[in-house]
Design an enzyme around this catalytic site. Structure first.
Site, PDB file in Angstrom:
ATOM      1  N   ARG A  84      57.932  37.392  29.562  1.00 27.67           N
ATOM      2  CA  ARG A  84      58.640  36.881  28.262  1.00 27.67           C
ATOM      3  C   ARG A  84      57.606  35.889  27.573  1.00 27.67           C
ATOM      4  O   ARG A  84      57.078  34.997  28.144  1.00 27.67           O
ATOM      5  CB  ARG A  84      59.920  36.062  28.486  1.00 27.67           C
ATOM      6  CG  ARG A  84      60.540  35.130  27.375  1.00 27.67           C
ATOM      7  CD  ARG A  84      61.835  34.439  28.006  1.00 27.67           C
ATOM      8  NE  ARG A  84      61.925  33.298  27.020  1.00 27.67           N
ATOM      9  CZ  ARG A  84      61.999  32.072  27.178  1.00 27.67           C
ATOM     10  NH1 ARG A  84      61.733  31.702  28.528  1.00 27.67           N
ATOM     11  NH2 ARG A  84      62.355  31.246  26.166  1.00 27.67           N
ATOM     12  N   HIS A 129      59.822  29.072  20.061  1.00 28.64           N
ATOM     13  CA  HIS A 129      59.832  27.992  21.317  1.00 28.64           C
ATOM     14  C   HIS A 129      59.170  26.801  20.715  1.00 28.64           C
ATOM     15  O   HIS A 129      58.154  26.320  21.222  1.00 28.64           O
ATOM     16  CB  HIS A 129      58.759  28.750  22.431  1.00 28.64           C
ATOM     17  CG  HIS A 129      59.296  28.211  23.693  1.00 28.64           C
ATOM     18  ND1 HIS A 129      59.613  28.852  25.052  1.00 28.64           N
ATOM     19  CD2 HIS A 129      58.999  26.786  24.496  1.00 28.64           C
ATOM     20  CE1 HIS A 129      59.778  28.174  25.805  1.00 28.64           C
ATOM     21  NE2 HIS A 129      59.536  26.960  25.660  1.00 28.64           N
ATOM     22  N   GLU A 174      66.393  27.455  23.905  1.00 25.10           N
ATOM     23  CA  GLU A 174      66.834  26.037  24.199  1.00 25.10           C
ATOM     24  C   GLU A 174      67.334  25.127  22.992  1.00 25.10           C
ATOM     25  O   GLU A 174      66.782  23.937  22.908  1.00 25.10           O
ATOM     26  CB  GLU A 174      66.263  25.015  25.294  1.00 25.10           C
ATOM     27  CG  GLU A 174      65.889  25.929  26.653  1.00 25.10           C
ATOM     28  CD  GLU A 174      65.069  24.998  27.498  1.00 25.10           C
ATOM     29  OE1 GLU A 174      64.612  24.151  27.009  1.00 25.10           O
ATOM     30  OE2 GLU A 174      64.722  25.424  28.640  1.00 25.10           O
ATOM     31  N   ASN A 314      68.016  29.369  31.060  1.00 22.14           N
ATOM     32  CA  ASN A 314      66.849  28.797  31.909  1.00 22.14           C
ATOM     33  C   ASN A 314      67.434  27.874  32.803  1.00 22.14           C
ATOM     34  O   ASN A 314      68.307  26.912  32.199  1.00 22.14           O
ATOM     35  CB  ASN A 314      66.002  27.892  30.783  1.00 22.14           C
ATOM     36  CG  ASN A 314      65.201  28.903  29.756  1.00 22.14           C
ATOM     37  OD1 ASN A 314      65.136  30.155  29.989  1.00 22.14           O
ATOM     38  ND2 ASN A 314      64.471  28.132  28.717  1.00 22.14           N
ATOM     39  N   TYR A 316      66.997  25.212  36.119  1.00 26.31           N
ATOM     40  CA  TYR A 316      66.053  24.205  37.029  1.00 26.31           C
ATOM     41  C   TYR A 316      66.632  23.170  37.879  1.00 26.31           C
ATOM     42  O   TYR A 316      66.313  23.380  39.016  1.00 26.31           O
ATOM     43  CB  TYR A 316      65.123  23.230  36.102  1.00 26.31           C
ATOM     44  CG  TYR A 316      64.034  24.050  35.289  1.00 26.31           C
ATOM     45  CD1 TYR A 316      62.632  24.623  35.843  1.00 26.31           C
ATOM     46  CD2 TYR A 316      64.491  24.715  34.154  1.00 26.31           C
ATOM     47  CE1 TYR A 316      61.935  25.425  35.196  1.00 26.31           C
ATOM     48  CE2 TYR A 316      63.423  25.339  33.243  1.00 26.31           C
ATOM     49  CZ  TYR A 316      62.007  25.733  33.719  1.00 26.31           C
ATOM     50  OH  TYR A 316      61.450  26.413  32.919  1.00 26.31           O
ATOM     51  N   GLU A 381      64.012  31.601  32.620  1.00 24.55           N
ATOM     52  CA  GLU A 381      63.286  30.457  33.334  1.00 24.55           C
ATOM     53  C   GLU A 381      63.945  30.192  34.540  1.00 24.55           C
ATOM     54  O   GLU A 381      65.008  29.690  34.389  1.00 24.55           O
ATOM     55  CB  GLU A 381      62.999  29.523  32.124  1.00 24.55           C
ATOM     56  CG  GLU A 381      61.808  29.627  31.109  1.00 24.55           C
ATOM     57  CD  GLU A 381      61.745  28.625  30.214  1.00 24.55           C
ATOM     58  OE1 GLU A 381      61.996  27.454  30.662  1.00 24.55           O
ATOM     59  OE2 GLU A 381      61.525  28.634  28.781  1.00 24.55           O
TER      60      GLU A 381
HETATM   61  C1  PNW Z   1      62.048  24.379  29.534  1.00 24.47           C
HETATM   62  N1  PNW Z   1      64.896  18.557  30.762  1.00 24.47           N
HETATM   63  O1  PNW Z   1      62.352  23.019  28.839  1.00 24.47           O
HETATM   64  C2  PNW Z   1      61.236  24.955  28.427  1.00 24.47           C
HETATM   65  O2  PNW Z   1      61.730  25.964  27.863  1.00 24.47           O
HETATM   66  C3  PNW Z   1      59.643  25.059  28.718  1.00 24.47           C
HETATM   67  O3  PNW Z   1      58.853  25.280  27.741  1.00 24.47           O
HETATM   68  C4  PNW Z   1      59.195  24.120  29.769  1.00 24.47           C
HETATM   69  O4  PNW Z   1      57.724  24.258  29.985  1.00 24.47           O
HETATM   70  C5  PNW Z   1      59.968  24.177  31.007  1.00 24.47           C
HETATM   71  O5  PNW Z   1      61.336  23.814  30.770  1.00 24.47           O
HETATM   72  C6  PNW Z   1      59.389  23.178  32.244  1.00 24.47           C
HETATM   73  O6  PNW Z   1      59.408  21.827  31.881  1.00 24.47           O
HETATM   74  C7  PNW Z   1      62.873  22.066  29.537  1.00 24.47           C
HETATM   75  O7  PNW Z   1      64.159  17.493  30.707  1.00 24.47           O
HETATM   76  C8  PNW Z   1      62.309  20.861  29.433  1.00 24.47           C
HETATM   77  O8  PNW Z   1      66.123  18.567  30.986  1.00 24.47           O
HETATM   78  C9  PNW Z   1      62.837  19.704  30.024  1.00 24.47           C
HETATM   79  C10 PNW Z   1      64.189  19.820  30.352  1.00 24.47           C
HETATM   80  C11 PNW Z   1      64.821  20.851  30.309  1.00 24.47           C
HETATM   81  C12 PNW Z   1      64.109  22.026  30.022  1.00 24.47           C
END
Ligand code: PNW
Length: 473
Positions: A84, A129, A174, A314, A316, A381
């Site tokens: 991707r 992006h 996002e 995505n 995390y 992601e």
């Molecule tokens: C993603 N938060 O973004 C992005 O899609 C990527 O480009 C980025 O590199 C990746 O996460 C890792 O940081 C986020 O603070 C960035 O909640 C920040 C947040 C969430 C998603």
């Protein structure tokens, strides 16, 4: 609950797609190669005004514009089946508008895609992006509803060029993150701080732009047999106290996921009813003559509903939520009447917002599936930051534990997940954090002019996972 460690599934379903993900501004460099136009991120980083922690830029980044063959070779060597990547809008439309198409810009992405196909790696293409043409920002950017048309023109150019070769498109990465960062917090380009107004206007236009990009593919390019998916970032918002905070967790879900999912994936369309009433109430308490949440017309509601062939997410990390008040007044954060907390027992990572909470992954996958009819999903992601270690054992255990939770969601909860993409292949430019932290499974030596790549331990771990089709214990 009830499944002990040994009985957890470790094998991926057959035909499960494993890939890696990147974004143009974060790895390409070559910011002014040939006739490329200036992007909002070029402008924002060149200000060097402290918005970026180390005052760094993506001018050179990982030099992937020049080294894409080497990067694809690495993916091939590790066994990834899909990649991707995103297109830099001003690289192919230097004026922002579709009145001029850059031959070199278009050629670069043809070369990249051809190289992927030659290596049996399936391309997944993100159109946007976060790096839109600066000239469009001068005209208002995502606060101007004309941006919907400009994006639609760009999307048509991308499809015309690449639809014969690419079968999965994601218009926008996002919406809520780019709109809050860019137009509410001001931490991202273009750095505007119109909290309570800007993020709502931006998301409103981004949803319309997404829908239009979908409809253009549907009516003009469907014969190529590809798909267009909607992408959102979603944390897990779990009740702080399960007995009392179910409502808070529902409200959080509607404000983060529902904000963009309800218009596209619900039967009724439009913003979630609870979000409409909470923002309207706060707005009136604050003396506004109408809600700060913009409204869709009935025609727009119909046009937007159903504009996604697959759901891309995505993910995390997680938060605990309870009733309370946070954020600037007014703001999307504040309108919820919620506070977000982290559990002291959660392990941290190289970046403060990212706590390691594997069980949150299963939680949101299940929640998305049950709220929106279990659509086909790709996790596009997932990953973790550290401060840059070749022996990245913490990254390996992050992937191991998150993947196990995803497999539980697939096998035990029946969530319809078709693929998973590692964020990210290469140490990259991490937006406002610059190069101060590392997300790659491959390290990039930012002290070498050639940006030398070296596999980390996690890359070898992934090679083994892909080769065996299962997660090691
Ligand atoms: C993603 N938060 O973004 C992005 O899609 C990527 O480009 C980025 O590199 C990746 O996460 C890792 O940081 C986020 O603070 C960035 O909640 C920040 C947040 C969430 C998603």
């Amino acid at each position: 609950a009830g499944t002990d460690y040994e009985s957890q599934p470790v094998k991926f379903p057959s035909n499960f797609l494993l890939g890696t993900a990147t974004a143009a501004y974060q790895i390409e460099g070559a910011w002014n190669a040939s006739d490329k136009g200036e992007s909002t991120w070029d402008r924002f980083t060149h200000l060097k005004d402290g918005h970026i922690i180390d005052n760094s830029t993506g001018d050179v980044a990982a030099l992937s514009y020049y080294k894409y063959k080497e990067d694809i070779g690495i993916m091939k060597n590790l066994g990834f089946k899909s990649y991707r990547f995103s297109i830099s809008w001003p690289r192919i439309l230097p004026n922002g508008f579709a009145n001029k198409i850059s031959k070199d810009g278009v050629q670069y992405y043809h070369n990249l895609i051809d190289e992927l196909l030659k290596n049996d790696i399936e391309p997944m293409l993100t159109l946007y992006h976060w790096d839109h043409p600066q000239v469009l920002e001068e005209a208002g950017g995502w606060l101007n509803s004309e941006m919907v048309e400009w994006f639609a023109d760009y999307a048509r150019v991308v499809y015309r060029e690449f639809a014969p070769k690419v079968k999965k498109f994601i218009p926008i990465n996002e919406p809520s993150i780019v709109c809050k960062g860019g137009y509410s917090y001001g931490t991202y380009a273009p750095g505007k701080t119109l909290h309570g107004i800007g993020e709502y206007m931006c998301v409103h236009n981004v949803i319309k732009a997404h829908a239009k990009a979908y409809r253009i593919y549907e009516t003009e390019f469907k014969s190529y047999g590809g798909q267009v998916g909607f992408l959102l970032n979603l944390f897990a918002y779990m009740p702080k106290n399960p007995a009392e905070d179910e409502e808070a967790s529902k409200i959080s879900f509607e404000f983060q996921a529902g904000w963009t999912m309800h218009p596209i994936y619900s039967k009724e369309g439009d913003y979630p009813p609870i979000m409409k009433s909470l923002v309207a109430n706060k707005s009136s308490e604050q003396g506004f003559s109408r809600s700060r949440l913009p409204t869709f017309t009935d025609d727009e509601i119909k046009y937007i509903r159903g504009t996604s062939d697959f759901l891309a997410i995505n993910h995390y990390t997680a938060r605990l939520v309870t009733a309370g008040s946070m954020g600037e007044v007014p703001s999307h954060d504040n309108d919820q009447g919620i506070i977000e907390l982290v559990d002291k027992s959660w392990k941290g990572s190289g970046v403060s917002w990212l706590k390691i909470v594997p069980e949150g992954f299963r939680y949101i996958l299940r929640q998305l599936a049950s709220n929106y009819g279990n659509p086909p999903m790709y996790v596009v992601e997932n990953g973790v930051a550290d401060l840059g270690l070749p022996e990245d054992d913490d990254r390996i255990s992050y992937y191991r534990e998150y993947l196990k939770q995803m497999l539980l969601a697939i096998y035990t909860d029946g969530v319809n997940i078709r693929g998973y993409y590692v964020w990210t292949l290469l140490d990259d430019f991490e937006w406002e954090k610059g190069y101060s932290l590392r997300f790659g499974i491959v390290s990039v030596d930012y002290n070498s002019p050639n940006r030398t790549r070296t596999l980390k331990k996690s890359a070898s771990w992934w090679r083994n996972v892909i080769a065996t089709g299962k997660i090691d214990q």
